[in-house]
Design an enzyme around this catalytic site. Structure first.
Site, short mmCIF file in Angstrom:
data_model
loop_
_atom_site.label_atom_id
_atom_site.label_comp_id
_atom_site.label_asym_id
_atom_site.label_seq_id
_atom_site.Cartn_x
_atom_site.Cartn_y
_atom_site.Cartn_z
N ASP A 88 0.81 -1.21 0.00
CA ASP A 88 0.00 0.00 0.00
C ASP A 88 0.85 1.27 0.00
O ASP A 88 1.44 1.62 1.02
CB ASP A 88 -0.92 -0.01 1.23
CG ASP A 88 -1.91 1.14 1.21
OD1 ASP A 88 -2.00 1.82 0.17
OD2 ASP A 88 -2.58 1.35 2.23
N ASP A 106 -0.67 5.84 -6.97
CA ASP A 106 -1.08 4.94 -5.91
C ASP A 106 -1.16 3.50 -6.41
O ASP A 106 -1.61 3.25 -7.52
CB ASP A 106 -2.45 5.39 -5.38
CG ASP A 106 -2.93 4.57 -4.20
OD1 ASP A 106 -2.07 4.15 -3.39
OD2 ASP A 106 -4.14 4.34 -4.08
#
Ligand SMILES: *[C@@H]1O[C@H](CO)[C@@H](O)[C@H](O)[C@H]1NC(C)=O
Length: 491
Positions: free
Chosen positions: A173, A371
């Site tokens: 992440d 991301d």
């Protein structure tokens, strides 16, 4: 006087109308069209549904033989390669993915808004005591929806933790920093594939004290009889809480790394699809890259529908052929990786979008982050509309069909095996551009040849480059020099 003013107006209008088109012809070096292999896309939608879980064994064996010299690397897998899909068809899988993706985007925006408004999460009520929707300080809404995971669980690595070491699937992440894994004894642990980590059977496990630097760096912490307790809430109802501790990590072909701070989560809520925990790759001080003092890290996200694996590397050099752009940091939030974007082009023509649409303002609003956990690239509505309109204009030869969820531009390609489509490219400072492979912006949404344009508008100020657009590209975060590099076909 009035006549002169009118003449100036005419001249101005003339140049204003001329200039964008002059710019577009001069500056875009991207190829005009790109081939989309429709048959190959359809085949992958069938493969991902019929995945054989035994492949996991093969993947784990591959991991043992991972080569690394001065830098170290981990195998990287897509979510759907790890387990047999629970969905009956690819459309159901797509809808589940898009729902997760919207939860992810909400969660990133909540995190950003908390940072911009200077609200510490510890000022908020404990998240687990809240049902339904709750309006908190400011007007930040936190939707609590059991059943929707915080959408970070798109790519995984396998990490060896403790002494003697045991391996665990961890979510990767880039949108968060704190590393954690589910820990015995469990007050509440969701189901995971590996046995739960037992701190008492690891000789290198050491709880952190409340006055440790690591404890002080947490956004949400608490002191309980001298030991540091952590909590991470992801803004959609999922959270983890427990003891903050240090552990030893082991990588193939490299010395063990000691004293890495991670959360030992005794109470964990959310559907992290079988992963034991999460590896924070953000820019904050508690993330893996920061704790390793890595000068860089890179990943290559394999196609979501493929069972092949790739690598997550730490300390890897920027490939010489990388297309690079500045890595920008926000003074409001150090977790997110902002990138310099100057524009977008379709079919070799730059869209006439002011570059301010891609920039962060003084208050920390706006800008573009890259991301790993968001799937579909989100663009400000005006930018998205310009991009979509240009793409639609260039695909008049294709049969349009109705949209699905956040996708409003879809095509029926069931009668085609491959099609040439306008190239979509990101443009970076210094005249550099990154043309995307067609499969990174036209994605299948069923197994019968419906594909959709995989960008979406967002009403929030934050734009996000998602993982669909990054597939098959090695993305290198050069943290020492603040440069992000993209290398096509370097998985
Ligand atoms: C499309 O992909 C398939 C593999 O799935 C391959 O056999 C075929 O040659 C490709 N077609 C084109 C036009 O590249």
């Amino acid at each position: 006087m009035a006549g002169k003013g009118f003449l100036f107006y005419l001249l101005f209008a003339f140049f204003a109308s001329l200039f964008p088109s002059v710019l577009s012809r001069t500056f875009s070096h991207a190829p005009k069209t790109t081939l989309l292999n429709v048959s190959a896309s359809i085949q992958k939608t069938l493969d991902v549904l019929s995945f054989d879980p035994e492949t996991i064994q093969t993947l784990q064996q591959q991991e043992q033989s991972t080569q690394s010299s001065s830098s170290f690397s981990l195998q990287l897998y897509s979510r759907d390669s790890l387990r047999k899909s629970p969905h009956k068809d690819y459309k159901a899988l797509t809808l589940a993915r898009l729902e997760r993706d919207s939860a992810r985007v909400r969660s990133l925006n909540i995190k950003l808004n908390l940072a911009i408004n200077g609200i510490k999460k510890s000022d908020l009520k404990p998240i687990q005591s809240i049902e339904g929707f709750e309006v908190k300080s400011g007007d930040l809404e936190t939707p609590i929806s059991s059943g929707i995971s915080h959408g970070s669980g798109e790519y995984f690595s396998r990490l060896a933790i403790g002494t003697p070491s045991k391996s665990f699937y961890m979510v990767l992440d880039t949108g968060s920093d704190v590393n954690w894994l589910q820990c015995a004894p469990c007050t509440d642990c969701y189901q995971q594939d590996d046995p739960i980590f037992v701190p008492s059977s690891s000789s290198s496990y050491a709880p952190l004290s409340c006055d440790s630097q690591q404890c002080k760096s947490l956004d949400e912490s608490e002191c309980r009889s001298g030991s540091c307790r952590y909590q991470v809430s992801y803004g959609d109802g999922s959270y983890t809480t427990g003891d903050f501790a240090t552990e030893t990590l082991t990588f193939a072909n490299s010395a063990p790394i000691h004293n890495i701070a991670l959360g030992c989560g005794h109470d964990n809520e959310g559907l992290f699809v079988g992963a034991a925990g999460l590896m924070g790759l953000g820019g904050g001080s508690l993330s893996f890259p920061s704790q390793f003092k890595s000068s860089s890290f890179s990943y290559c996200l394999v196609n979501r529908d493929s069972s092949s694996s790739s690598t997550l590397q730490f300390g890897s050099a920027q490939p010489p052929d990388a297309v690079t752009t500045p890595l920008l940091r926000s003074r409001r939030i150090n977790t997110f990786y902002y990138v310099g974007i100057t524009g977008l082009s379709v079919g070799g023509e730059l869209l006439s979008i002011p570059s301010s649409y891609f920039e962060m303002d003084a208050s920390g609003n706006g800008g573009v982050i890259i991301d790993s956990g968001t799937s579909v690239t989100r663009l400000k509505t005006e930018v998205y509309n310009a991009l979509r309109d240009a793409f639609v204009k260039g695909t008049k030869n294709l049969k349009p069909t109705h949209g699905i969820a956040i996708f409003d531009t879809c095509y029926d390609l069931s009668s085609k095996t491959s099609v040439a489509v306008p190239t979509v490219a990101f443009h970076f400072p210094g005249g550099k551009s990154l043309p995307l492979p067609a499969k990174n912006y036209l994605v299948p949404v069923d197994s019968s040849g419906t594909v959709c344009f995989a960008f979406a508008p967002t009403s929030s100020a934050l734009s996000i480059i998602g993982n669909i657009q990054q597939q098959g590209t090695r993305v290198n975060f050069d943290l020492a020099n603040l440069v992000v590099g993209f290398s096509s076909n370097k998985c």
